[in-house]
Motif scaffolding. Sequence first.
Motif, mmCIF file in Angstrom:
data_model
loop_
_atom_site.group_PDB
_atom_site.id
_atom_site.type_symbol
_atom_site.label_atom_id
_atom_site.label_comp_id
_atom_site.label_asym_id
_atom_site.label_seq_id
_atom_site.Cartn_x
_atom_site.Cartn_y
_atom_site.Cartn_z
ATOM 1 N N GLY A 139 -19.731 -25.192 31.834
ATOM 2 C CA GLY A 139 -19.331 -25.465 30.446
ATOM 3 C C GLY A 139 -19.121 -24.170 29.683
ATOM 4 O O GLY A 139 -19.546 -24.041 28.535
ATOM 5 N N ALA A 178 -23.392 -26.881 30.848
ATOM 6 C CA ALA A 178 -22.483 -27.998 30.533
ATOM 7 C C ALA A 178 -23.290 -29.243 30.197
ATOM 8 O O ALA A 178 -24.243 -29.591 30.891
ATOM 9 N N GLY A 179 -22.916 -29.899 29.124
ATOM 10 C CA GLY A 179 -23.627 -31.109 28.743
ATOM 11 C C GLY A 179 -22.953 -31.741 27.550
ATOM 12 O O GLY A 179 -22.131 -31.115 26.876
ATOM 13 N N THR A 213 -23.730 -36.741 33.752
ATOM 14 C CA THR A 213 -23.215 -35.486 33.208
ATOM 15 C C THR A 213 -24.317 -34.457 32.982
ATOM 16 O O THR A 213 -24.181 -33.286 33.345
ATOM 17 N N VAL A 262 -29.952 -25.131 30.151
ATOM 18 C CA VAL A 262 -29.846 -25.269 28.689
ATOM 19 C C VAL A 262 -30.111 -26.730 28.357
ATOM 20 O O VAL A 262 -29.456 -27.628 28.893
ATOM 21 N N SER A 263 -31.095 -26.963 27.499
ATOM 22 C CA SER A 263 -31.557 -28.327 27.290
ATOM 23 C C SER A 263 -31.572 -28.679 25.804
ATOM 24 O O SER A 263 -30.915 -28.042 24.997
HETATM 25 N N1 LIG Z 1 -25.616 -26.874 20.005
HETATM 26 C C1 LIG Z 1 -26.793 -27.493 19.862
HETATM 27 O O1 LIG Z 1 -27.339 -27.609 18.753
HETATM 28 C C2 LIG Z 1 -27.509 -28.056 21.064
HETATM 29 C C3 LIG Z 1 -28.700 -28.736 20.857
HETATM 30 C C4 LIG Z 1 -29.363 -29.255 21.939
HETATM 31 C C5 LIG Z 1 -28.854 -29.093 23.213
HETATM 32 N N2 LIG Z 1 -27.700 -28.431 23.391
HETATM 33 C C6 LIG Z 1 -27.206 -28.298 24.774
HETATM 34 O O2 LIG Z 1 -26.665 -27.005 24.972
HETATM 35 C C7 LIG Z 1 -25.552 -27.067 25.860
HETATM 36 C C8 LIG Z 1 -24.341 -26.425 25.218
HETATM 37 O O3 LIG Z 1 -24.169 -26.989 23.936
HETATM 38 P P1 LIG Z 1 -22.955 -26.587 22.994
HETATM 39 O O4 LIG Z 1 -23.397 -26.841 21.609
HETATM 40 O O5 LIG Z 1 -22.429 -25.230 23.351
HETATM 41 O O6 LIG Z 1 -21.932 -27.733 23.408
HETATM 42 P P2 LIG Z 1 -20.341 -27.780 23.357
HETATM 43 O O7 LIG Z 1 -19.799 -26.767 22.429
HETATM 44 O O8 LIG Z 1 -19.994 -29.218 23.180
HETATM 45 O O9 LIG Z 1 -19.950 -27.339 24.849
HETATM 46 C C9 LIG Z 1 -20.318 -28.130 25.939
HETATM 47 C C10 LIG Z 1 -19.643 -27.583 27.176
HETATM 48 O O10 LIG Z 1 -19.987 -28.442 28.267
HETATM 49 C C11 LIG Z 1 -18.788 -28.857 28.879
HETATM 50 N N3 LIG Z 1 -18.919 -30.170 29.493
HETATM 51 C C12 LIG Z 1 -19.234 -31.355 28.901
HETATM 52 N N4 LIG Z 1 -19.209 -32.328 29.809
HETATM 53 C C13 LIG Z 1 -18.869 -31.771 30.997
HETATM 54 C C14 LIG Z 1 -18.668 -32.267 32.294
HETATM 55 N N5 LIG Z 1 -18.794 -33.565 32.590
HETATM 56 N N6 LIG Z 1 -18.332 -31.400 33.285
HETATM 57 C C15 LIG Z 1 -18.196 -30.075 33.017
HETATM 58 N N7 LIG Z 1 -18.352 -29.547 31.804
HETATM 59 C C16 LIG Z 1 -18.683 -30.383 30.806
HETATM 60 C C17 LIG Z 1 -17.746 -28.880 27.780
HETATM 61 O O11 LIG Z 1 -16.458 -28.859 28.342
HETATM 62 P P3 LIG Z 1 -15.180 -29.405 27.499
HETATM 63 O O12 LIG Z 1 -14.843 -28.341 26.493
HETATM 64 O O13 LIG Z 1 -14.145 -29.581 28.551
HETATM 65 O O14 LIG Z 1 -15.599 -30.686 26.853
HETATM 66 C C18 LIG Z 1 -18.122 -27.581 27.071
HETATM 67 O O15 LIG Z 1 -17.608 -26.491 27.773
HETATM 68 C C19 LIG Z 1 -25.338 -28.550 26.175
HETATM 69 O O16 LIG Z 1 -25.953 -28.851 27.403
HETATM 70 C C20 LIG Z 1 -26.050 -29.261 25.036
HETATM 71 O O17 LIG Z 1 -26.528 -30.532 25.428
HETATM 72 C C21 LIG Z 1 -27.010 -27.925 22.341
#
Ligand SMILES: NC(=O)c1ccc[n+]([C@@H]2O[C@H](COP(=O)([O-])OP(=O)(O)OC[C@H]3O[C@@H](n4cnc5c(N)ncnc54)[C@H](OP(=O)(O)O)[C@@H]3O)[C@@H](O)[C@H]2O)c1
Length: 204
Positions: free
Chosen positions: A51, A131-132, A151, A178-179
């Motif tokens: 991701g 990725a998530g 996923t 990353v959780s």
């Molecule tokens: N930001 C927060 O506040 C927060 C809080 C708690 C947990 N997290 C965790 O931190 C991680 C990153 O968060 P973020 O905020 O940076 O999220 P984000 O901006 O939505 O980015 C998520 C990334 O994961 C990829 N992804 C999603 N589903 C996938 C799949 N089936 N196969 C491969 N790649 C996939 C997305 O690809 P596409 O661009 O193609 O969709 C994107 O590159 C995630 O695991 C999220 O659950 C984030």
Amino acid sequence: MEWSWTGVLYHPGWVVSTVILGLVVRMQRKGSWNPRACPVDLTGKTAIVTGANTGIGKFIALDLAHRKARVILACRSQERGQAALEEIRRKSHNSNVHLQLVDTSSLRCVRDFAHRINQEEKRLDILVNNAGASGLPKAMTSEGLELSFATNHLGPFLLTNLLLDLMKRSAPARIVNVSSANHWRGVVDFSHFHGENLTYRLDS
Ligand SMILES: NC(=O)c1ccc[n+]([C@@H]2O[C@H](COP(=O)([O-])OP(=O)(O)OC[C@H]3O[C@@H](n4cnc5c(N)ncnc54)[C@H](OP(=O)(O)O)[C@@H]3O)[C@@H](O)[C@H]2O)c1
């Protein structure tokens, strides 16, 4: 004692609390983490970030590239991954950044990705399972797995296991997951994972 606005405004308590607030803000500023201040050099190391085309994953991949690692962006979209690849190469001045496609919701796709990595890479020092997604639609994958679980958990778990031998041979290696803290709010119902009792909180 007579009450007055002037008395409240010029009360010494304001001076004391302002000084304390100033000290707290100053201490927090001093303690903030600056990744650029960390001198670690990753020349000769290989890292995979899933991701990595946006958000936290892209930031991590960029930082690893700045540190001269060989970085593999594991993304599900060729177009979005390619855009991130070009941006990270340009910003880090590191051409040893590459794109490999993987969809973590598909176990078949994860197996294909891991097979390619095991064939092509001599070592793997860092795996960042980033990725998530949350808020996915209520759905089952073509492999019969609940989409969010596949996923965020099954795909990354399988990927880690399939790359584990390569990582052990590259020791000392690191796996970063990353959780989220949201799991505290829920209760696991294992029947969900087979598509039964799918009542999501957002739907109720
Ligand atoms: N930001 C927060 O506040 C927060 C809080 C708690 C947990 N997290 C965790 O931190 C991680 C990153 O968060 P973020 O905020 O940076 O999220 P984000 O901006 O939505 O980015 C998520 C990334 O994961 C990829 N992804 C999603 N589903 C996938 C799949 N089936 N196969 C491969 N790649 C996939 C997305 O690809 P596409 O661009 O193609 O969709 C994107 O590159 C995630 O695991 C999220 O659950 C984030």
